[in-house]
Scaffold this active site. Structure first.
Site, PDB file in Angstrom:
ATOM      1  N   GLU A 214      23.868  74.151  36.773  1.00  0.00           N
ATOM      2  CA  GLU A 214      23.334  72.760  37.295  1.00  0.00           C
ATOM      3  C   GLU A 214      23.150  72.599  38.612  1.00  0.00           C
ATOM      4  O   GLU A 214      24.067  72.161  39.302  1.00  0.00           O
ATOM      5  CB  GLU A 214      24.248  71.471  36.564  1.00  0.00           C
ATOM      6  CG  GLU A 214      24.546  71.635  35.141  1.00  0.00           C
ATOM      7  CD  GLU A 214      23.018  71.716  34.078  1.00  0.00           C
ATOM      8  OE1 GLU A 214      22.057  71.230  34.686  1.00  0.00           O
ATOM      9  OE2 GLU A 214      23.109  71.852  32.662  1.00  0.00           O
ATOM     10  N   CYS A 252      21.998  64.673  42.757  1.00  0.00           N
ATOM     11  CA  CYS A 252      21.192  65.722  42.471  1.00  0.00           C
ATOM     12  C   CYS A 252      19.827  65.601  41.957  1.00  0.00           C
ATOM     13  O   CYS A 252      18.939  66.107  42.147  1.00  0.00           O
ATOM     14  CB  CYS A 252      22.010  66.832  41.598  1.00  0.00           C
ATOM     15  SG  CYS A 252      21.967  66.119  40.089  1.00  0.00           S
TER      16      CYS A 252
END
Length: 472
Positions: A214, A252
């Site tokens: 991720e 993110c």
């Protein structure tokens, strides 16, 4: 306090326990999920305070909203759906193999590793754990060395609530993280930057450990070509700025840059300033606005600004009068205009409260701009025209999309979360996470009435007639 056992010994203990109880029943899995939930809820104030101390200042309200609430929701979702997820799933059988039966059974992988980043250290530990524990695994978690107070507290709490052969937490520096990534896990999930993700993948390759990465990247927010005329422009700006300013942009999936119709730049700045003033009055002392996690990240962001300024970019204060403070690492949000594409702020994930604002002439140009860059972890599109929305959804590729808002796709427990290419590999959340941490065992059950016996040597006339039928 560091754990007294060497990392390899802790992993071996976990692995042996997983092999000895390779498929725990639903009651065991529900107990582990409930224990994780209780750990978080019982210790909510202490966890929020630890994160605050790690950041210098991190909004306690944001920690509750963006970390503790979604962690609780993810665990609750897994508990509610666990019975159905664990059930074998029937699959179709070809006519030639009937009346046999086929199914997929989900079984735990075994001992899994989770590497947690510093920006959301609670949620990005708890959400993967919810998936891993629901799937019946045992887990070893490496917390970030950049959030030592949170890492220490979480390790202490896990040791108190769980047996060390069920779940264990590792603290330590980059060297420990490198050793961790080399362990022969049955699966390794890493959340962090793309460069470090490459290193993790290389380390895991030696033991053929499957990985879920991720990562991040530059997630665009696009304002549709006629949104200003529809009266929804101010709302779009508000949602972009709020998504950008959460955790001071250290997210993110924060909007990394804005694409908007040419000529609307000044209107965007005016609305953005109003949003910042409304949400963060007296931003230099406002407790709802977080600081940058450490001096290295603060210096990196300031270097982006100075490089842009040297390149004759326009640097616009979105909180006029507020200035960056290196002592507290408080960095007020800035908009950047007239940027050269060669600047670092246009090439690297920003991960802070800097927002490039880029005009486009038509939607074709905006789509081309996005598609000319590495595929992002997230994409945000604001429009009221369904034809344009469908165009953007169909003609761009991103890990996830929120339409007419930002961030919120990550909060949908029944949607997979992951990236594409440089922004990630694999996904989790909800059933997608359960699958990620499971062996999908293919099972075929032969029937006593099967005609497979006709397809065996010696091959003769009957075999020839049957194969002619099969190949028609």
């Amino acid at each position: 306090m560091p754990h007294p056992d060497p990392l390899a010994s802790r992993f071996t203990r976990l692995q042996l326990a997983a092999r000895g109880d390779s498929n725990p029943d639903r009651a065991v899995r529900e107990r582990r999920l409930l224990t994780l939930d209780r750990l978080l809820l019982d210790n909510e104030p202490a966890l929020a305070d630890a994160v605050r101390r790690d950041f210098g200042h991190r909004s306690v309200a944001e920690t509750r909203l963006l970390e503790l609430f979604p962690s609780h929701a993810a665990i609750g979702h897994a508990r509610r759906h666990l019975r159905r997820w664990m059930r074998p799933r029937a699959r179709s059988v070809s006519l030639w193999f009937q009346p046999g039966r086929a199914e997929v059974r989900y079984q735990p992988l075994g001992a899994v590793g989770i590497i947690v980043p510093w920006n959301y250290p609670i949620f990005l530990a708890a959400a993967p754990l919810a998936a891993a524990l629901a799937a019946g695994n045992r887990a070893l978690v490496k917390m970030s060395e950049n959030t030592p107070a949170t890492a220490s507290l979480f390790a202490e709490l896990v040791a108190r609530y769980f047996a060390d052969d069920e779940l264990s937490v590792v603290e330590g520096d980059v060297g420990v993280a490198q050793e961790f990534a080399r362990l022969p896990f049955d699966h390794l999930l890493f959340t962090g930057s793309t460069p470090v993700g490459r290193q993790v993948m290389r380390a895991a390759a030696d033991s053929l450990t499957p990985v879920t990465l991720e990562l991040g990247g530059k997630s665009p927010a696009i304002i549709g070509p006629r949104l200003a005329a529809s009266g929804h422009f101010a709302r779009a700006v508000e949602r972009i700025i709020i998504g950008k300013c959460m955790n001071a942009g250290q997210t993110c999936i924060a909007p990394d840059y804005v694409l908007l119709p040419v000529g609307q730049e000044q209107a965007f700045i005016e609305h953005a300033r109003q949003v910042v003033a409304d949400c963060y009055p007296a931003i230099e002392s406002n407790t709802d606005y977080s600081t940058i996690v450490d001096q290295r990240q603060f210096a990196r962001l300031c270097a982006y600004v100075e490089e842009a300024r040297a390149g004759n970019a326009k640097i616009i204060d979105l909180a006029p009068g507020a200035v960056a403070d290196s002592a507290t690492r408080r960095l007020p949000p800035l908009a950047l205009l007239d940027l050269s594409d060669s600047l670092r702020v246009m090439q690297e994930e920003i991960f802070g409260p800097l927002l490039p604002v880029l005009p486009y002439r038509d939607l074709d140009e905006a789509i081309r701009f996005v598609n000319s860059r590495p595929r992002p972890l997230a994409l945000y599109y604001f429009d009221r025209e369904n034809a344009n929305i469908e165009r953007v959804l169909n003609e761009t590729v991103a890990g996830g999309v929120t339409v007419n808002d930002t961030i919120l796709h990550i909060a949908q427990d029944d949607l997979p979360f992951g990236g594409v290419g440089p922004s990630g590999m694999g996904c989790y959340h909800g059933f997608a996470g359960f699958e990620t941490f499971s062996v999908k065992k293919a099972v075929f059950r032969q029937s006593r009435l099967s005609a497979i016996g006709l397809f065996k040597p010696p091959y003769g006339a009957v075999f020839e007639r049957l194969t002619r039928i099969l190949l028609r």
